[in-house]
Design an enzyme around this catalytic site. Sequence first.
Site, short mmCIF file in Angstrom:
data_model
loop_
_atom_site.label_atom_id
_atom_site.label_comp_id
_atom_site.label_asym_id
_atom_site.label_seq_id
_atom_site.Cartn_x
_atom_site.Cartn_y
_atom_site.Cartn_z
N HIS A 20 0.84 -1.21 0.00
CA HIS A 20 0.00 0.00 0.00
C HIS A 20 0.88 1.26 0.00
O HIS A 20 0.58 2.24 -0.70
CB HIS A 20 -0.86 0.07 1.27
CG HIS A 20 -1.81 -1.07 1.46
ND1 HIS A 20 -1.80 -1.87 2.58
CD2 HIS A 20 -2.83 -1.53 0.68
CE1 HIS A 20 -2.76 -2.77 2.49
NE2 HIS A 20 -3.40 -2.59 1.35
N LYS A 44 -15.10 -8.03 4.06
CA LYS A 44 -14.03 -8.35 5.02
C LYS A 44 -14.42 -7.95 6.43
O LYS A 44 -15.04 -6.91 6.65
CB LYS A 44 -12.76 -7.56 4.66
CG LYS A 44 -12.07 -7.99 3.39
CD LYS A 44 -10.82 -7.14 3.18
CE LYS A 44 -10.18 -7.41 1.82
NZ LYS A 44 -9.16 -6.40 1.50
N ARG A 93 -2.10 -6.07 -8.20
CA ARG A 93 -1.01 -7.03 -8.03
C ARG A 93 -0.98 -8.05 -9.16
O ARG A 93 0.03 -8.27 -9.79
CB ARG A 93 -1.16 -7.77 -6.68
CG ARG A 93 -0.75 -6.94 -5.49
CD ARG A 93 -1.18 -7.55 -4.22
NE ARG A 93 -2.62 -7.74 -4.20
CZ ARG A 93 -3.34 -8.06 -3.15
NH1 ARG A 93 -2.74 -8.29 -2.00
NH2 ARG A 93 -4.64 -8.19 -3.21
N SER A 131 -2.51 -7.88 3.29
CA SER A 131 -2.71 -7.66 4.73
C SER A 131 -3.05 -8.97 5.43
O SER A 131 -2.58 -9.22 6.55
CB SER A 131 -3.85 -6.66 4.96
OG SER A 131 -3.53 -5.43 4.39
O1 PNS Z 1 -8.40 -2.82 0.45
P1 PNS Z 1 -9.72 -3.27 -0.08
O2 PNS Z 1 -10.44 -4.12 0.95
O3 PNS Z 1 -9.62 -3.94 -1.42
O4 PNS Z 1 -10.58 -1.94 -0.31
C1 PNS Z 1 -11.92 -2.00 -0.77
C2 PNS Z 1 -12.61 -0.66 -0.50
C3 PNS Z 1 -12.61 -0.35 0.98
C4 PNS Z 1 -11.86 0.43 -1.25
C5 PNS Z 1 -14.08 -0.77 -1.07
O5 PNS Z 1 -14.74 -1.80 -0.44
C6 PNS Z 1 -14.84 0.55 -0.91
O6 PNS Z 1 -14.70 1.45 -1.72
N1 PNS Z 1 -15.63 0.67 0.19
C7 PNS Z 1 -16.40 1.86 0.47
C8 PNS Z 1 -17.88 1.65 0.18
C9 PNS Z 1 -18.16 1.78 -1.29
O7 PNS Z 1 -18.00 2.81 -1.91
N2 PNS Z 1 -18.59 0.64 -1.87
C10 PNS Z 1 -18.87 0.56 -3.27
C11 PNS Z 1 -17.60 0.23 -4.03
S1 PNS Z 1 -17.94 -0.09 -5.66
#
Ligand code: PNS
Length: 164
Positions: A20, A44, A93, A131
């Site tokens: 990150h 998650k 990745r 992570s």
């Molecule tokens: O590190 P991650 O878990 O891949 O991140 C995913 C994250 C937190 C960026 C995604 O779940 C997110 O944007 N969450 C906020 C809520 C939202 O906007 N959801 C719609 C995404 S299309």
Amino acid sequence: MNKNVIAICPGSFDPVTFGHLDIITRASNMFKKVIVVVASNSKKNCSFTPEERVEMVKKCIPNLTNVEVVHYEGLLADYAAQIGATAIVKGLRAMSDFEYEFQMALTNKELNPKVETLFLTTSAQNMYLSSSMVKQIASMGGDISHFVPKVIKQDITDRINLKK
Ligand code: PNS
């Protein structure tokens, strides 16, 4: 590269890793301002609280003066509109990341047409890093210093041991 653009680097950062931090650092060189958004991923269950995740990211980037770290609960597309961000930067990745990231990028574009998602290719040494891998290694007493900065190593091992 656009020095007038505010970019968002979103993620769950549970915890933040060298992978990150590489993306955040590269984004900070590309944009006027970068907001690291510690958000929730409905798929998650996080081990660290949002406040802990924010603090860990902050501890790792004291020298990045154009980067801010915030916690936001809600739609990323709405947050981008609120602060006038027009770019979302994510690391890719492997092909295994692609389908999910592509789906999120298209959804965010639908929700906020002003925002573009940009993918940065992960650096070779971080290809395998995640992570969840860091947490697994820490829970088995392994050395995580290859994967996270020294400054948050203890925070991670303390939390993992508390959960046992
Ligand atoms: O590190 P991650 O878990 O891949 O991140 C995913 C994250 C937190 C960026 C995604 O779940 C997110 O944007 N969450 C906020 C809520 C939202 O906007 N959801 C719609 C995404 S299309």
